[in-house]
Motif scaffolding. Structure first.
Motif, PDB file in Angstrom:
ATOM      1  N   GLU A  48      43.619 -17.352 -15.645  1.00  0.00           N
ATOM      2  CA  GLU A  48      42.366 -17.046 -14.953  1.00  0.00           C
ATOM      3  C   GLU A  48      42.041 -15.585 -15.213  1.00  0.00           C
ATOM      4  OE1 GLU A  48      40.555 -19.212 -13.113  1.00  0.00           O
ATOM      5  OE2 GLU A  48      41.978 -20.868 -13.177  1.00  0.00           O
ATOM      6  N   LYS A 133      46.522 -20.065  -2.393  1.00  0.00           N
ATOM      7  CA  LYS A 133      46.226 -18.749  -2.950  1.00  0.00           C
ATOM      8  C   LYS A 133      47.004 -18.617  -4.251  1.00  0.00           C
ATOM      9  CE  LYS A 133      46.654 -15.411  -0.021  1.00  0.00           C
ATOM     10  NZ  LYS A 133      47.268 -14.331   0.781  1.00  0.00           N
ATOM     11  N   SER A 140      48.206  -9.508  -8.106  1.00  0.00           N
ATOM     12  CA  SER A 140      46.886  -9.810  -7.555  1.00  0.00           C
ATOM     13  C   SER A 140      46.868 -11.288  -7.151  1.00  0.00           C
ATOM     14  CB  SER A 140      45.785  -9.503  -8.568  1.00  0.00           C
ATOM     15  OG  SER A 140      45.905 -10.348  -9.697  1.00  0.00           O
ATOM     16  N   HIS A 141      45.808 -11.698  -6.450  1.00  0.00           N
ATOM     17  CA  HIS A 141      45.698 -13.093  -6.024  1.00  0.00           C
ATOM     18  C   HIS A 141      44.236 -13.477  -5.848  1.00  0.00           C
ATOM     19  CE1 HIS A 141      45.685 -10.799  -2.253  1.00  0.00           C
ATOM     20  NE2 HIS A 141      44.842 -11.725  -1.842  1.00  0.00           N
ATOM     21  N   GLN A 142      43.997 -14.782  -5.795  1.00  0.00           N
ATOM     22  CA  GLN A 142      42.669 -15.318  -5.480  1.00  0.00           C
ATOM     23  C   GLN A 142      42.842 -16.705  -4.885  1.00  0.00           C
ATOM     24  OE1 GLN A 142      40.569 -15.540  -9.235  1.00  0.00           O
ATOM     25  NE2 GLN A 142      41.343 -17.563  -9.694  1.00  0.00           N
ATOM     26  N   TRP A 143      41.877 -17.130  -4.078  1.00  0.00           N
ATOM     27  CA  TRP A 143      41.923 -18.456  -3.493  1.00  0.00           C
ATOM     28  C   TRP A 143      41.669 -19.501  -4.563  1.00  0.00           C
ATOM     29  CZ3 TRP A 143      44.300 -19.018   0.847  1.00  0.00           C
ATOM     30  CH2 TRP A 143      44.327 -17.956   1.755  1.00  0.00           C
TER      31      TRP A 143
END
Length: 147
Positions: A48, A133, A140-143
């Motif tokens: 991603e 998540k 770092s992270h994202q939903w």
């Protein structure tokens, strides 16, 4: 099927292969079953925005989620002539390559077991209030968005 209280579906961390094997082994004595269908959801190391997913951290309002799982289970038993159904979903961190969802259905015939298993998976994806998540290698992270 009579009304039963919701079963516990959440497992902390990845679902261990031993839990899957034990579930299968426990059904060998049930001679009215002719087929099982199993779905295993596994964490992918997706890319991603040029970053690789290392893990997914699952969270949920467990009481509400377990009620939704219960409703899905009751619906499946009313729609399909299944003998057994088991659902386990991970909570917390699950690394890429590990199992996060285990759905196991049994019936007298294969077509019913397969259709019921598919029904469970689609209903879980559409209705269960579980949030993931995505955790990346750079911290770092994202939903996660279900695809």
């Amino acid at each position: 099927m009579d009304k039963k209280k919701p079963k516990k579906v959440f497992v902390e961390g990845a679902i261990p292969p031993e839990k899957i094997a034990k579930s299968i082994a426990n059904h060998q004595s049930k001679t009215n079953i002719g087929a099982h269908s199993i779905f295993l959801g596994q964490i992918r190391a997706d890319e991603e925005d040029a970053k690789i997913v290392q893990a997914i951290e699952y969270s949920a309002y467990e009481e509400m989620a377990e009620q939704v799982f219960h409703e899905i289970r009751e619906s499946a038993f009313s729609k399909f002539d299944i003998t057994c159904a088991h659902i386990y979903h991970s909570m917390g961190r699950v690394n890429a390559g590990e199992i996060c969802l285990f759905v196991f259905t049994s019936s007298a015939h294969r077509k019913i077991a397969i259709e019921a298993c598919n029904f469970f998976v689609e209903e879980i994806k559409a209705k269960a209030p579980i949030f993931g998540k995505e955790l990346f290698e750079d911290d770092s992270h994202q939903w996660k968005v279900n695809k």
